[in-house]
Design a protein around this motif. Structure first.
Motif, PDB file in Angstrom:
ATOM      1  N   GLY A 113     -67.702 -73.996  13.717  1.00 12.33           N
ATOM      2  CA  GLY A 113     -67.211 -72.858  14.496  1.00 12.33           C
ATOM      3  C   GLY A 113     -66.610 -71.753  13.656  1.00 12.33           C
ATOM      4  O   GLY A 113     -66.016 -70.808  14.172  1.00 12.33           O
ATOM      5  N   ARG A 114     -66.751 -71.857  12.344  1.00 12.32           N
ATOM      6  CA  ARG A 114     -66.092 -70.945  11.405  1.00 12.32           C
ATOM      7  C   ARG A 114     -66.323 -69.476  11.710  1.00 12.32           C
ATOM      8  O   ARG A 114     -65.380 -68.686  11.714  1.00 12.32           O
ATOM      9  CB  ARG A 114     -66.526 -71.268   9.986  1.00 12.32           C
ATOM     10  CG  ARG A 114     -65.874 -70.381   8.950  1.00 12.32           C
ATOM     11  CD  ARG A 114     -66.178 -70.833   7.569  1.00 12.32           C
ATOM     12  NE  ARG A 114     -67.616 -70.860   7.322  1.00 12.32           N
ATOM     13  CZ  ARG A 114     -68.161 -71.367   6.236  1.00 12.32           C
ATOM     14  NH1 ARG A 114     -67.405 -71.922   5.319  1.00 12.32           N
ATOM     15  NH2 ARG A 114     -69.457 -71.339   6.069  1.00 12.32           N
ATOM     16  N   LEU A 115     -67.527 -69.089  12.015  1.00 11.22           N
ATOM     17  CA  LEU A 115     -67.810 -67.670  12.270  1.00 11.22           C
ATOM     18  C   LEU A 115     -67.013 -67.164  13.473  1.00 11.22           C
ATOM     19  O   LEU A 115     -66.327 -66.142  13.385  1.00 11.22           O
ATOM     20  CB  LEU A 115     -69.309 -67.441  12.483  1.00 11.22           C
ATOM     21  CG  LEU A 115     -69.722 -65.998  12.726  1.00 11.22           C
ATOM     22  CD1 LEU A 115     -69.341 -65.116  11.541  1.00 11.22           C
ATOM     23  CD2 LEU A 115     -71.211 -65.911  12.980  1.00 11.22           C
ATOM     24  N   ARG A 116     -67.090 -67.882  14.569  1.00  5.91           N
ATOM     25  CA  ARG A 116     -66.348 -67.469  15.774  1.00  5.91           C
ATOM     26  C   ARG A 116     -64.840 -67.492  15.531  1.00  5.91           C
ATOM     27  O   ARG A 116     -64.116 -66.590  15.959  1.00  5.91           O
ATOM     28  CB  ARG A 116     -66.719 -68.391  16.931  1.00  5.91           C
ATOM     29  CG  ARG A 116     -66.112 -67.993  18.243  1.00  5.91           C
ATOM     30  CD  ARG A 116     -66.658 -68.849  19.363  1.00  5.91           C
ATOM     31  NE  ARG A 116     -65.961 -68.588  20.602  1.00  5.91           N
ATOM     32  CZ  ARG A 116     -65.826 -69.458  21.564  1.00  5.91           C
ATOM     33  NH1 ARG A 116     -66.374 -70.663  21.464  1.00  5.91           N
ATOM     34  NH2 ARG A 116     -65.170 -69.155  22.659  1.00  5.91           N
ATOM     35  N   ILE A 117     -64.359 -68.518  14.849  1.00  9.67           N
ATOM     36  CA  ILE A 117     -62.928 -68.643  14.562  1.00  9.67           C
ATOM     37  C   ILE A 117     -62.447 -67.480  13.697  1.00  9.67           C
ATOM     38  O   ILE A 117     -61.417 -66.865  13.979  1.00  9.67           O
ATOM     39  CB  ILE A 117     -62.632 -69.998  13.883  1.00  9.67           C
ATOM     40  CG1 ILE A 117     -62.894 -71.137  14.879  1.00  9.67           C
ATOM     41  CG2 ILE A 117     -61.201 -70.046  13.345  1.00  9.67           C
ATOM     42  CD1 ILE A 117     -62.980 -72.518  14.235  1.00  9.67           C
ATOM     43  N   THR A 118     -63.190 -67.150  12.653  1.00 10.35           N
ATOM     44  CA  THR A 118     -62.750 -66.065  11.768  1.00 10.35           C
ATOM     45  C   THR A 118     -62.834 -64.705  12.451  1.00 10.35           C
ATOM     46  O   THR A 118     -62.004 -63.841  12.190  1.00 10.35           O
ATOM     47  CB  THR A 118     -63.528 -66.046  10.445  1.00 10.35           C
ATOM     48  OG1 THR A 118     -64.922 -65.981  10.696  1.00 10.35           O
ATOM     49  CG2 THR A 118     -63.210 -67.251   9.595  1.00 10.35           C
ATOM     50  N   VAL A 119     -63.799 -64.514  13.333  1.00 15.80           N
ATOM     51  CA  VAL A 119     -63.868 -63.241  14.061  1.00 15.80           C
ATOM     52  C   VAL A 119     -62.615 -63.061  14.909  1.00 15.80           C
ATOM     53  O   VAL A 119     -62.005 -61.986  14.922  1.00 15.80           O
ATOM     54  CB  VAL A 119     -65.147 -63.170  14.936  1.00 15.80           C
ATOM     55  CG1 VAL A 119     -65.059 -62.051  15.960  1.00 15.80           C
ATOM     56  CG2 VAL A 119     -66.370 -62.991  14.060  1.00 15.80           C
ATOM     57  N   VAL A 120     -62.198 -64.120  15.586  1.00 15.54           N
ATOM     58  CA  VAL A 120     -60.985 -64.036  16.406  1.00 15.54           C
ATOM     59  C   VAL A 120     -59.763 -63.806  15.510  1.00 15.54           C
ATOM     60  O   VAL A 120     -58.905 -62.975  15.815  1.00 15.54           O
ATOM     61  CB  VAL A 120     -60.825 -65.297  17.273  1.00 15.54           C
ATOM     62  CG1 VAL A 120     -59.478 -65.327  17.977  1.00 15.54           C
ATOM     63  CG2 VAL A 120     -61.954 -65.369  18.307  1.00 15.54           C
ATOM     64  N   ALA A 121     -59.686 -64.512  14.392  1.00 15.62           N
ATOM     65  CA  ALA A 121     -58.561 -64.328  13.465  1.00 15.62           C
ATOM     66  C   ALA A 121     -58.545 -62.910  12.904  1.00 15.62           C
ATOM     67  O   ALA A 121     -57.483 -62.282  12.799  1.00 15.62           O
ATOM     68  CB  ALA A 121     -58.633 -65.348  12.330  1.00 15.62           C
ATOM     69  N   GLU A 122     -59.710 -62.389  12.554  1.00 13.96           N
ATOM     70  CA  GLU A 122     -59.784 -61.027  12.019  1.00 13.96           C
ATOM     71  C   GLU A 122     -59.304 -60.007  13.040  1.00 13.96           C
ATOM     72  O   GLU A 122     -58.579 -59.064  12.701  1.00 13.96           O
ATOM     73  CB  GLU A 122     -61.212 -60.712  11.579  1.00 13.96           C
ATOM     74  CG  GLU A 122     -61.601 -61.431  10.312  1.00 13.96           C
ATOM     75  CD  GLU A 122     -63.083 -61.304   9.982  1.00 13.96           C
ATOM     76  OE1 GLU A 122     -63.849 -60.751  10.801  1.00 13.96           O
ATOM     77  OE2 GLU A 122     -63.467 -61.780   8.906  1.00 13.96           O
ATOM     78  N   ARG A 123     -59.691 -60.177  14.302  1.00 16.44           N
ATOM     79  CA  ARG A 123     -59.203 -59.266  15.350  1.00 16.44           C
ATOM     80  C   ARG A 123     -57.686 -59.315  15.458  1.00 16.44           C
ATOM     81  O   ARG A 123     -57.035 -58.299  15.648  1.00 16.44           O
ATOM     82  CB  ARG A 123     -59.839 -59.612  16.699  1.00 16.44           C
ATOM     83  CG  ARG A 123     -61.157 -58.935  16.896  1.00 16.44           C
ATOM     84  CD  ARG A 123     -61.597 -59.049  18.342  1.00 16.44           C
ATOM     85  NE  ARG A 123     -62.723 -59.963  18.355  1.00 16.44           N
ATOM     86  CZ  ARG A 123     -62.935 -60.919  19.240  1.00 16.44           C
ATOM     87  NH1 ARG A 123     -62.102 -61.108  20.226  1.00 16.44           N
ATOM     88  NH2 ARG A 123     -63.974 -61.701  19.150  1.00 16.44           N
ATOM     89  N   ARG A 124     -57.140 -60.509  15.352  1.00 18.76           N
ATOM     90  CA  ARG A 124     -55.680 -60.648  15.435  1.00 18.76           C
ATOM     91  C   ARG A 124     -54.976 -59.979  14.260  1.00 18.76           C
ATOM     92  O   ARG A 124     -53.870 -59.460  14.412  1.00 18.76           O
ATOM     93  CB  ARG A 124     -55.296 -62.122  15.493  1.00 18.76           C
ATOM     94  CG  ARG A 124     -55.614 -62.818  16.799  1.00 18.76           C
ATOM     95  CD  ARG A 124     -54.542 -62.642  17.865  1.00 18.76           C
ATOM     96  NE  ARG A 124     -53.216 -62.937  17.399  1.00 18.76           N
ATOM     97  CZ  ARG A 124     -52.655 -64.150  17.377  1.00 18.76           C
ATOM     98  NH1 ARG A 124     -53.322 -65.198  17.807  1.00 18.76           N
ATOM     99  NH2 ARG A 124     -51.431 -64.314  16.909  1.00 18.76           N
TER     100      ARG A 124
END
Length: 89
Positions: A60-71
């Motif tokens: 799930g790394r891609l989805r997880i990092t996208v959410v983290a980057e938005r934050r």
């Protein structure tokens, strides 16, 4: 922003959080994702080993990092703690 996954990715806080670091705006940002989020949204079985937890994170790394980057856009370098609610959308 480029995600970075140093050996610290395998660090678990109380077995409830997986810690990782992303690189945002030329600085490292400490992030975590709850085990609950991995169980609810990334197919991690309840009570899974650390190795399976890391595998679920990797998948799930891609989805997880996208959410983290938005934050990070809102947090100005503060640590990011991702929960299941952030993936429920």
């Amino acid at each position: 922003m480029t995600p970075s996954f140093p050996p610290a990715t395998s660090a678990f806080a109380d077995g409830k959080l997986l810690l990782f670091v992303i690189s945002a705006r030329n600085q490292s940002v400490q992030c975590s994702i709850s085990r609950d989020a991995l169980e609810r949204h990334f197919w991690l079985p309840a009570g899974a080993s650390d190795a399976l937890t890391l595998k679920a994170f990797a998948h799930g790394r891609l989805r997880i990092t996208v959410v983290a980057e938005r934050r990070t856009l809102k947090s100005a370098g503060a640590p990011i703690a991702l929960t299941a609610a952030e993936f429920a959308r």
